[in-house]
Enzyme design. Structure first.
Site, PDB file in Angstrom:
ATOM      1  N   ASP A  15       1.114  -0.546  -0.005  1.00 30.25           N
ATOM      2  CA  ASP A  15      -0.577   0.461   0.130  1.00 30.25           C
ATOM      3  C   ASP A  15       0.978   1.325  -0.163  1.00 30.25           C
ATOM      4  O   ASP A  15       2.002   1.441   0.902  1.00 30.25           O
ATOM      5  CB  ASP A  15      -0.785  -0.188   1.383  1.00 30.25           C
ATOM      6  CG  ASP A  15      -1.802   1.223   1.404  1.00 30.25           C
ATOM      7  OD1 ASP A  15      -2.424   1.041   0.205  1.00 30.25           O
ATOM      8  OD2 ASP A  15      -2.063   1.679   2.162  1.00 30.25           O
ATOM      9  N   GLU A  17       1.296   5.386   0.340  1.00 34.06           N
ATOM     10  CA  GLU A  17      -0.056   7.091   0.402  1.00 34.06           C
ATOM     11  C   GLU A  17       0.766   7.724  -0.548  1.00 34.06           C
ATOM     12  O   GLU A  17       1.904   7.873  -0.915  1.00 34.06           O
ATOM     13  CB  GLU A  17       0.187   7.579   1.697  1.00 34.06           C
ATOM     14  CG  GLU A  17      -0.093   6.331   2.350  1.00 34.06           C
ATOM     15  CD  GLU A  17      -2.383   6.047   2.312  1.00 34.06           C
ATOM     16  OE1 GLU A  17      -2.778   6.851   1.807  1.00 34.06           O
ATOM     17  OE2 GLU A  17      -2.838   4.982   3.236  1.00 34.06           O
ATOM     18  N   HIS A  66      -4.379  11.579   5.318  1.00 32.72           N
ATOM     19  CA  HIS A  66      -3.399  10.730   5.473  1.00 32.72           C
ATOM     20  C   HIS A  66      -3.223  10.976   7.095  1.00 32.72           C
ATOM     21  O   HIS A  66      -1.920  10.304   7.988  1.00 32.72           O
ATOM     22  CB  HIS A  66      -2.435   9.734   4.490  1.00 32.72           C
ATOM     23  CG  HIS A  66      -1.806  10.481   3.695  1.00 32.72           C
ATOM     24  ND1 HIS A  66      -1.364  11.858   4.352  1.00 32.72           N
ATOM     25  CD2 HIS A  66      -1.549  10.440   2.388  1.00 32.72           C
ATOM     26  CE1 HIS A  66      -0.574  12.406   3.113  1.00 32.72           C
ATOM     27  NE2 HIS A  66      -0.738  11.745   2.042  1.00 32.72           N
ATOM     28  N   HIS A 155      -6.164   5.419   5.957  1.00 33.22           N
ATOM     29  CA  HIS A 155      -5.015   6.065   5.598  1.00 33.22           C
ATOM     30  C   HIS A 155      -4.056   5.996   5.398  1.00 33.22           C
ATOM     31  O   HIS A 155      -2.818   7.029   4.857  1.00 33.22           O
ATOM     32  CB  HIS A 155      -5.325   7.470   4.707  1.00 33.22           C
ATOM     33  CG  HIS A 155      -7.100   7.246   4.478  1.00 33.22           C
ATOM     34  ND1 HIS A 155      -7.761   6.243   3.147  1.00 33.22           N
ATOM     35  CD2 HIS A 155      -8.920   6.963   4.766  1.00 33.22           C
ATOM     36  CE1 HIS A 155      -8.336   6.140   2.566  1.00 33.22           C
ATOM     37  NE2 HIS A 155      -9.541   6.450   3.207  1.00 33.22           N
ATOM     38  N   ASP A 160      -3.286  -0.360   6.689  1.00 33.10           N
ATOM     39  CA  ASP A 160      -4.139   0.177   5.285  1.00 33.10           C
ATOM     40  C   ASP A 160      -3.567  -1.595   4.564  1.00 33.10           C
ATOM     41  O   ASP A 160      -3.620  -2.375   4.202  1.00 33.10           O
ATOM     42  CB  ASP A 160      -3.921   0.737   4.338  1.00 33.10           C
ATOM     43  CG  ASP A 160      -5.152   2.319   5.219  1.00 33.10           C
ATOM     44  OD1 ASP A 160      -5.950   1.829   6.146  1.00 33.10           O
ATOM     45  OD2 ASP A 160      -5.424   2.688   4.058  1.00 33.10           O
TER      46      ASP A 160
END
Length: 188
Positions: A15, A17, A66, A155, A160
């Site tokens: 994942d 961001e 986030h 987030h 996540d």
């Protein structure tokens, strides 16, 4: 005994961001996490996690999503340092994403920007599994509720990635471990 792909493969749930949603408009990765899964077990103690200095400002609205501030990433390693670690970490694994196109596109941009070859990887998108099971795409939040996963979507990349790993394990059980290989795609 599990089928070969399930029994012998390390899956790496990834994942990221970012500073926004469009790398063509200058958005970049600010955080990345990779959580290994082996034989249905999430190996959190072996997870990879790093903030990344994107060398661009994180817009205030995105910071609210986030919670990663410009001051937090100022001292973080740049992608030139993080990308080789990432490439080494995922070598020989099958990647897992929720919305693979998003993360892989950002990783492609990152690679090209720092003069690295883009990733050529095998991956599974939990959205493909979701379509097969539930007839259409669903959000990660919807899936956590449907599958009885108590974790919140924060987030943040590590949180996540753990949630996505839990979703992947449950979806794999539903489709049948012997059918997981049907969801493997190639990128690059």
């Amino acid at each position: 005994m599990f089928p070969l792909i399930w029994d012998e493969t390390v899956f790496c749930v990834v994942d990221t961001e970012t500073t926004g949603v469009d790398p063509l408009k200058g958005d970049r990765i600010v955080e990345i996490a990779i959580v290994p899964v082996f034989r249905g077990k999430i190996i959190l103690e072996k997870a990879f996690h790093s903030l990344v200095n994107p060398r661009v400002k994180i817009p205030a609205l995105v910071q609210k999503v986030h919670g990663i501030s410009n001051s937090e990433v100022m001292e973080a390693p740049p992608m030139e340092e993080v990308f080789p670690l990432l490439r080494s970490f995922i070598k020989g694994t099958i990647l897992v994403f929720h919305n693979a196109h998003f993360d892989l596109t950002f990783l492609d941009f990152a690679a090209k920007e720092i003069g690295e070859f883009p990733l050529t990887v095998s991956y599974i998108d939990t959205q493909d599994m979701t379509k097969e099971i539930f007839g259409r795409n669903h959000t990660l939040k919807w899936l956590t509720k449907k599958l009885g996963i108590k974790d919140e979507i924060t987030h943040r990349a590590l949180d996540d990635a753990v949630v996505t790993a839990k979703v992947f394990v449950k979806l794999s059980k539903i489709v049948g471990y012997s059918n997981v290989d049907e969801f493997v795609r190639r990128w690059g």
